[in-house]
Motif scaffolding. Sequence first.
Motif, short mmCIF file in Angstrom:
data_model
loop_
_atom_site.label_atom_id
_atom_site.label_comp_id
_atom_site.label_asym_id
_atom_site.label_seq_id
_atom_site.Cartn_x
_atom_site.Cartn_y
_atom_site.Cartn_z
N ASP A 6 1.06 -1.16 0.13
CA ASP A 6 -0.25 -0.26 -0.09
C ASP A 6 0.63 1.47 -0.34
N ASP A 7 0.99 1.84 -0.70
CA ASP A 7 1.74 3.47 -1.31
C ASP A 7 0.80 4.08 -1.38
N PHE A 8 -0.11 4.59 -0.53
CA PHE A 8 -0.62 5.74 -0.42
C PHE A 8 -0.50 6.83 0.25
N LEU A 9 -0.24 6.23 1.75
CA LEU A 9 1.44 7.65 1.67
C LEU A 9 2.00 8.31 1.46
N PRO A 10 2.69 7.42 0.82
CA PRO A 10 3.94 7.63 0.32
C PRO A 10 3.71 8.46 -1.18
N LEU A 11 2.47 8.29 -1.55
CA LEU A 11 2.17 8.95 -3.18
C LEU A 11 2.52 10.71 -2.35
N LEU A 12 1.36 9.59 -1.27
CA LEU A 12 0.55 11.08 -0.80
C LEU A 12 1.88 12.87 -0.01
N ILE A 13 2.80 11.73 0.18
CA ILE A 13 3.54 12.67 0.67
C ILE A 13 4.58 13.21 0.04
N GLU A 14 4.86 12.67 -1.28
CA GLU A 14 5.01 12.92 -2.55
C GLU A 14 4.33 14.38 -3.15
N GLN A 15 3.51 13.87 -2.84
CA GLN A 15 2.73 15.58 -3.59
C GLN A 15 3.19 16.48 -2.59
N GLY A 16 3.71 16.19 -1.31
CA GLY A 16 3.04 17.35 -0.70
C GLY A 16 2.67 17.52 0.62
N PHE A 17 1.34 16.73 1.06
CA PHE A 17 0.88 15.89 2.16
C PHE A 17 2.13 15.78 3.34
N MET A 18 2.15 16.12 4.49
CA MET A 18 3.08 15.82 5.10
C MET A 18 2.35 15.18 6.46
N PRO A 19 2.76 14.12 7.43
CA PRO A 19 2.81 13.65 8.20
C PRO A 19 2.51 13.67 9.55
N GLN A 20 1.46 13.94 10.11
CA GLN A 20 0.10 14.83 11.06
C GLN A 20 0.86 13.94 12.04
N LEU A 21 1.39 14.55 13.37
CA LEU A 21 1.89 14.18 14.59
C LEU A 21 1.30 14.34 15.77
N ASP A 22 0.57 15.31 15.82
CA ASP A 22 0.09 16.09 17.16
C ASP A 22 -1.42 16.63 16.23
N LEU A 23 -2.77 15.83 16.70
CA LEU A 23 -3.95 16.23 15.89
C LEU A 23 -3.94 17.99 17.08
N GLU A 24 -3.67 18.46 17.97
CA GLU A 24 -3.83 19.79 18.11
C GLU A 24 -2.84 20.49 17.58
N VAL A 25 -2.11 20.37 16.25
CA VAL A 25 -1.68 20.95 14.80
C VAL A 25 -1.66 21.68 14.07
N ALA A 26 -2.72 22.68 13.11
CA ALA A 26 -3.12 22.30 12.48
C ALA A 26 -2.07 22.52 11.42
N PRO A 27 -2.46 21.16 9.70
CA PRO A 27 -1.88 20.65 9.48
C PRO A 27 -1.05 22.34 8.46
N SER A 28 0.59 21.84 7.75
CA SER A 28 0.88 22.66 6.91
C SER A 28 0.01 22.67 5.62
N ALA A 29 0.10 24.45 5.11
CA ALA A 29 -0.32 24.34 3.87
C ALA A 29 -0.07 23.57 2.91
N LEU A 30 -0.75 23.47 1.63
CA LEU A 30 -0.24 23.08 0.50
C LEU A 30 -0.89 23.93 -0.62
N PRO A 31 0.18 24.41 -1.34
CA PRO A 31 0.04 25.00 -2.67
C PRO A 31 0.04 24.13 -3.92
N GLY A 32 -1.29 25.46 -3.92
CA GLY A 32 -1.70 24.61 -5.69
C GLY A 32 -3.00 23.63 -5.70
#
Length: 275
Positions: free
Chosen positions: A158-184
Amino acid sequence: MAPMLDVSDEVRAEIGDEETTRLLTGENAPGTYDCTSCRTPGDTGQERTSTVLFVGDETAVLAFAHATCIPSQVVPVSEEQLQGAVRSISGAGDVAAANSAPAAAPPVPADRGTASAPRQAVLGITCGLIVVEEQLRPALVVEPTGPVARVGAVGGGDDFLPLLIEQGFMPQLDLEVAPSALPGWSVLLAMGKLHAVLQPGAGSGPATAWWQAHQPLQVSDGWRAAVNRSNEVYVYAGPAGSVGRQPREDLMREALAKACARGQLVAATMPLAGT
């Protein structure tokens, strides 16, 4: 008195100077309207109003929104979505939809050669509100119905997460922190309903749908109010079976927290596109 209309340069370029003049002088402008974003009444004679042009393959529809909700802009949509919007505007009736539903879509841009399942992946999306930094935030939770592999991959991984990380998604390690912006990338809400998650087009081309609803999804009043306040959406994604379809928002957050603790969650903050 001339209507208080905002017509952006991109809308003007699409409809032409002559039609723009007719709008600005009031010849073709409505007096009152239902805002295409918040769906509450508006008055072009009393408040700033944005012109929003929905453009399909063969059809274009001009709609109106409170300028405080969204700016004047051109929103590309599929022809099928546009015909649904026409029915909605004309009062022919909206198609009721749940707050979560699957839609067939490649999980990442196929034209970049970085992703696609051996067969078309089915991505489920759930809309909900999540408390982050002591504020209610509009969120989307994306989860495929099965493993997603790279083109040509063998072994059933299952490569779903690695593929998304390659597109700029970031691992979410803490739900209390807002995710990083993904340009475009952006979330398309049109006529008050969720239509698509948009990704950057190839080269300098227009944005394309990464996920697209078979039928526009109705979102809750609370979700729409939250996204209108922030103009951004938190998009969380996990592999098949990591979060599941949760019937309540507290259960959704609990499932997200567990996926986060297991390192099975990526996320991004995306701006609201359209209405």
